[in-house]
Design a protein around this motif. Sequence first.
Motif, PDB file in Angstrom:
ATOM      1  N   PHE A   1      27.947  74.297   3.321  1.00 50.74           N
ATOM      2  CA  PHE A   1      28.768  75.117   4.236  1.00 50.74           C
ATOM      3  C   PHE A   1      30.011  74.395   4.757  1.00 50.74           C
ATOM      4  O   PHE A   1      30.762  74.922   5.561  1.00 50.74           O
TER       5      PHE A   1
ATOM      6  N   GLY B   1      29.580  78.986   9.838  1.00 50.57           N
ATOM      7  CA  GLY B   1      28.393  79.048  10.684  1.00 50.57           C
ATOM      8  C   GLY B   1      28.606  78.428  12.037  1.00 50.57           C
ATOM      9  O   GLY B   1      29.694  77.919  12.336  1.00 50.57           O
TER      10      GLY B   1
ATOM     11  N   LYS C   1      23.832  75.941  14.545  1.00 47.77           N
ATOM     12  CA  LYS C   1      22.782  75.483  13.623  1.00 47.77           C
ATOM     13  C   LYS C   1      23.380  74.557  12.551  1.00 47.77           C
ATOM     14  O   LYS C   1      22.854  73.481  12.267  1.00 47.77           O
ATOM     15  N   ASN C   2      24.482  74.995  11.998  1.00 44.99           N
ATOM     16  CA  ASN C   2      25.134  74.190  10.956  1.00 44.99           C
ATOM     17  C   ASN C   2      25.726  72.904  11.528  1.00 44.99           C
ATOM     18  O   ASN C   2      25.738  71.867  10.852  1.00 44.99           O
TER      19      ASN C   2
ATOM     20  N   SER D   1      23.023  70.531  11.786  1.00 46.97           N
ATOM     21  CA  SER D   1      22.691  70.096  10.440  1.00 46.97           C
ATOM     22  C   SER D   1      23.666  69.019   9.939  1.00 46.97           C
ATOM     23  O   SER D   1      23.253  68.033   9.324  1.00 46.97           O
TER      24      SER D   1
END
Lengths: 323, 266
Positions: free
Chosen positions: A258, A279, A282-283, A286
């Motif tokens: 992403f 995103g 959450k991303n 990550s």
Amino acid sequence: MSSDDNSVIIEIKNLKKHFKEVNAVDGISLNIRKGELFSILGPNGAGKTTLTRMLTTILTPTSGDATIKGFSILKNKDDIVRIIGVCPQDITIYDILRAEENVEFVASMHGMSKKDAREKTKKILGEFGIAGRKDWSKHFSGGMQRRLNLAMALVFEPEILFLDEPTAGLDPQARRLVWDFIGDLKRKDTTIILMTHDMVEAELLSDRIAIIDQGKIIAQGTPTELKEMYGSDNVLEISFFEQEHLELVKEKIAKISFITHWKEIDKDGNKSLLISFYGGLKNLISIIQQGFTGSIDNVEDLKFRQNSLEDVFLNLTGRRLRD
Amino acid sequence: MKILRNKAILIAIKNVKDKMRHWQYIFFSLGFPIMFTIMFYFIFGIEETPSGFTYFDFGFSGMIMYAIGLGTMNAAISFAGERNSGMLTRLDTMPTGRKNIFLGALISESLFLMFQIVIMFLMGYVILGLYFKGLLELFFGFLVAMLFGISSVGLGIIIASMSKNVQVANAFSLVVFMILIFLSGSLVPFESPIVYFTPPYWAKQIYLQLTIFGDGLNNNLYSSTFIGSSAKLIPIPIWGGLLIVLGYTTVFIFLGVIIFQKKTKF
């Protein structure tokens, strides 16, 4: 868009202006449509004012040409100045004249009758909140002088309006007032060419934007297109204590799906990494988990924000608009 | 009044407003020469020359040229100011035309010159009671003074073109103007061929001979202000002198416009 497209009102063809060793404008070609608000966005010294000065016939290009409503800036200066309004970057008013004297004078230069000039002046000064001031303009505050500077460009309701940094130095309230006024003009089908280094202004007002740097157009499109082309939803900007740490993180994030772009930015020898990604939170988590495992102590600073035109410029040049 | 909507006239009106609102400008253009006139009157005024006139009857012509010559500085400051404020560039983005800008400036400077001359006339001839031959002669003197004033405007435009800013234009024009005025013998008369190379000499000498002696166009000019024992007739008649002033005026205005255009068009 082809040059014979009827909606094209300004056509710039490989325009260049060289001052001794400096290529202030270096082969710019552009088409601007009737009724659109087109912004030229770039840092100070990018060539915006030189480009404006050529289009408004003050400066003769070194080479190339441009047509405004079919009139060449090289051959039809007299026709062009009849249809354009220009608000220069520097406050350019007769400071010993009153506000209405300044505006009426400009209206008269555009051939308006005394009655019309007086009516329009009264109206526009009212809209800009400087009606009724009877003292000389030199006694106005900087913000009021800037509004007067703009009112002088608008009094004769030009078809095409060049605004060179019209809100520079204005307080937020006055800035908003000018933006509203520009918005109104847009609705009246006035073609507006806005020169700015203010990305918020460009993003908020523009139909299309050309990003200019070192005399060249490096990207153009609608604000959304530009952000999509040169970025994603969000941006993470990380600066490191050591260069080697940056390299390490680059390797780790290379495989993250992403992440759409990353760019190294160098300012005064300090390297940082600009990461654009799709995103939300959450991303982000990550990326931090995958990219910085065991090395978070090497991070000097970390900034997370929504993708903006500033980031587009950063992605394109590795520099900030205000650098 | 359609003529009042003419762009050159509108620019002239704007320029006049601008001038009248600068008290320093008014003081410099009017107060300064008046001060000098009074000073010179009390220093030289009462003493009579062998010809029966007072020294100051002769000296006043120089004072007139001094006052009007300040137009050099006024025009220089005015043009340099217009250029440096960015207004000249802004006017270039309007359907104004440089022709109207120059014409407007010339009209406003001429109006101000007239005002200056009238004030000087009131001061010299009404208040101080200086001698003049007749009203018609005075009117011709007025025209000569105007012509010289316009040449000063031209010189001012040349100086403005070559100056980087208003301060430089101010200082540069003061130096040029004072040198010209002193070398012409307008303030302190002296005998030297150098006077013939300065515009104020010709204007002052024609004005003097017209207003004091009532000389005609065919009368020859004298070599100095104090037409006494040392002054000699020179082989140039008044009409010749007028042609020289006209020549200076034409050349200065022409050069001023050309150089200013060259320096301000990019």
